[in-house]
Design a protein around this motif. Structure first.
Motif, short mmCIF file in Angstrom:
data_model
loop_
_atom_site.label_atom_id
_atom_site.label_comp_id
_atom_site.label_asym_id
_atom_site.label_seq_id
_atom_site.Cartn_x
_atom_site.Cartn_y
_atom_site.Cartn_z
N PRO A 10 13.49 -8.70 -1.43
CA PRO A 10 12.21 -7.92 -1.67
C PRO A 10 11.23 -8.93 -0.14
O PRO A 10 10.58 -8.35 0.33
CB PRO A 10 11.27 -9.21 -2.88
CG PRO A 10 12.58 -8.87 -3.23
CD PRO A 10 13.49 -9.15 -2.52
N LEU A 11 11.37 -10.02 0.28
CA LEU A 11 10.79 -10.15 1.47
C LEU A 11 11.33 -10.19 2.46
O LEU A 11 10.34 -9.24 3.80
CB LEU A 11 10.81 -11.95 1.55
CG LEU A 11 10.40 -12.39 0.58
CD1 LEU A 11 10.25 -14.47 0.71
CD2 LEU A 11 8.97 -12.15 0.49
N ILE A 12 12.34 -9.35 2.57
CA ILE A 12 13.04 -8.99 4.08
C ILE A 12 12.49 -7.67 3.69
O ILE A 12 11.81 -7.09 5.22
CB ILE A 12 14.21 -8.45 3.63
CG1 ILE A 12 14.97 -9.66 3.80
CG2 ILE A 12 15.12 -8.18 4.26
CD1 ILE A 12 16.24 -10.66 4.14
N GLU A 13 12.58 -6.71 3.12
CA GLU A 13 12.07 -5.28 2.95
C GLU A 13 10.60 -5.15 3.14
O GLU A 13 10.54 -4.29 4.20
CB GLU A 13 12.32 -4.07 1.39
CG GLU A 13 12.18 -3.47 1.65
CD GLU A 13 12.52 -2.74 -0.13
OE1 GLU A 13 12.44 -1.14 -0.02
OE2 GLU A 13 13.35 -3.15 -1.21
N ALA A 14 9.61 -5.83 2.77
CA ALA A 14 8.35 -6.25 3.65
C ALA A 14 8.12 -6.13 4.83
O ALA A 14 7.43 -5.62 5.56
CB ALA A 14 7.50 -6.73 2.06
N ASP A 15 8.55 -7.12 5.12
CA ASP A 15 8.84 -8.15 6.67
C ASP A 15 9.31 -6.37 7.49
O ASP A 15 8.79 -6.45 8.39
CB ASP A 15 9.61 -9.05 7.11
CG ASP A 15 8.38 -10.35 6.53
OD1 ASP A 15 7.16 -9.74 5.81
OD2 ASP A 15 9.56 -11.31 6.18
N LEU A 16 10.33 -5.96 6.76
CA LEU A 16 10.85 -5.02 8.21
C LEU A 16 10.26 -3.66 8.20
O LEU A 16 9.66 -2.74 9.39
CB LEU A 16 12.42 -4.24 7.66
CG LEU A 16 13.35 -5.53 7.39
CD1 LEU A 16 14.71 -4.65 7.01
CD2 LEU A 16 14.09 -5.24 9.16
N HIS A 17 8.62 -3.65 7.43
CA HIS A 17 8.32 -1.98 6.93
C HIS A 17 6.98 -3.01 7.92
O HIS A 17 6.36 -2.05 8.71
CB HIS A 17 7.54 -2.33 5.04
CG HIS A 17 6.96 -0.89 5.76
ND1 HIS A 17 5.22 -0.31 6.05
CD2 HIS A 17 7.51 0.36 5.72
CE1 HIS A 17 4.73 0.43 5.80
NE2 HIS A 17 6.09 1.28 6.16
N GLN A 18 6.65 -3.83 7.44
CA GLN A 18 5.00 -4.69 7.87
C GLN A 18 5.92 -4.89 9.97
O GLN A 18 5.09 -4.82 10.82
CB GLN A 18 4.83 -5.66 8.11
CG GLN A 18 3.73 -6.32 8.30
CD GLN A 18 3.05 -7.33 7.54
OE1 GLN A 18 3.63 -8.76 7.08
NE2 GLN A 18 1.86 -8.27 8.14
N VAL A 19 6.78 -5.56 10.05
CA VAL A 19 6.70 -6.01 11.38
C VAL A 19 7.42 -4.51 12.16
O VAL A 19 7.00 -4.54 13.22
CB VAL A 19 7.39 -7.10 11.68
CG1 VAL A 19 8.15 -7.62 13.47
CG2 VAL A 19 7.05 -8.22 10.67
N TYR A 20 8.07 -4.14 11.65
CA TYR A 20 9.17 -3.22 13.05
C TYR A 20 8.93 -1.88 12.20
O TYR A 20 9.11 -0.23 12.62
CB TYR A 20 11.24 -2.61 12.27
CG TYR A 20 11.04 -4.83 12.97
CD1 TYR A 20 11.14 -5.08 14.20
CD2 TYR A 20 11.81 -5.68 11.75
CE1 TYR A 20 11.83 -6.12 14.98
CE2 TYR A 20 12.28 -6.94 12.40
CZ TYR A 20 12.26 -7.33 13.71
OH TYR A 20 12.66 -8.56 14.58
N GLY A 21 7.80 -1.51 11.51
CA GLY A 21 7.78 -0.22 10.66
C GLY A 21 9.00 0.17 10.13
O GLY A 21 8.89 1.63 10.38
#
Length: 69
Positions: free
Chosen positions: A11-22
């Protein structure tokens, strides 16, 4: 650090992938990319200010110094 420990925090990876890399992990894009492509981005999340980085390397706690009288 093992991949098992990392992926437990999906869940953290998924949220960060969206926030950091779009990257919207739910869009199907991950099926179109190689494991190497995803691995590089996850390593990137560990080396930037992200939820994943904060989880595995939380900031040091401020310890109060000795009290002076």
């Amino acid at each position: 650090m093992t991949w098992e420990r990392l992926l437990e925090q999906w869940p953290l990876i998924e949220a960060d992938l969206h926030q950091v890399y779009g990257i919207d992990a739910d869009s199907g894009i991950l099926r179109q990319r190689s494991w190497r492509w995803l691995r590089i981005r996850i390593f990137g999340l560990l080396s930037t200010e992200s939820r994943l980085h904060a989880h595995f390397a939380p900031p040091p706690e401020d310890k109060p110094g000795p009290r002076r009288r």
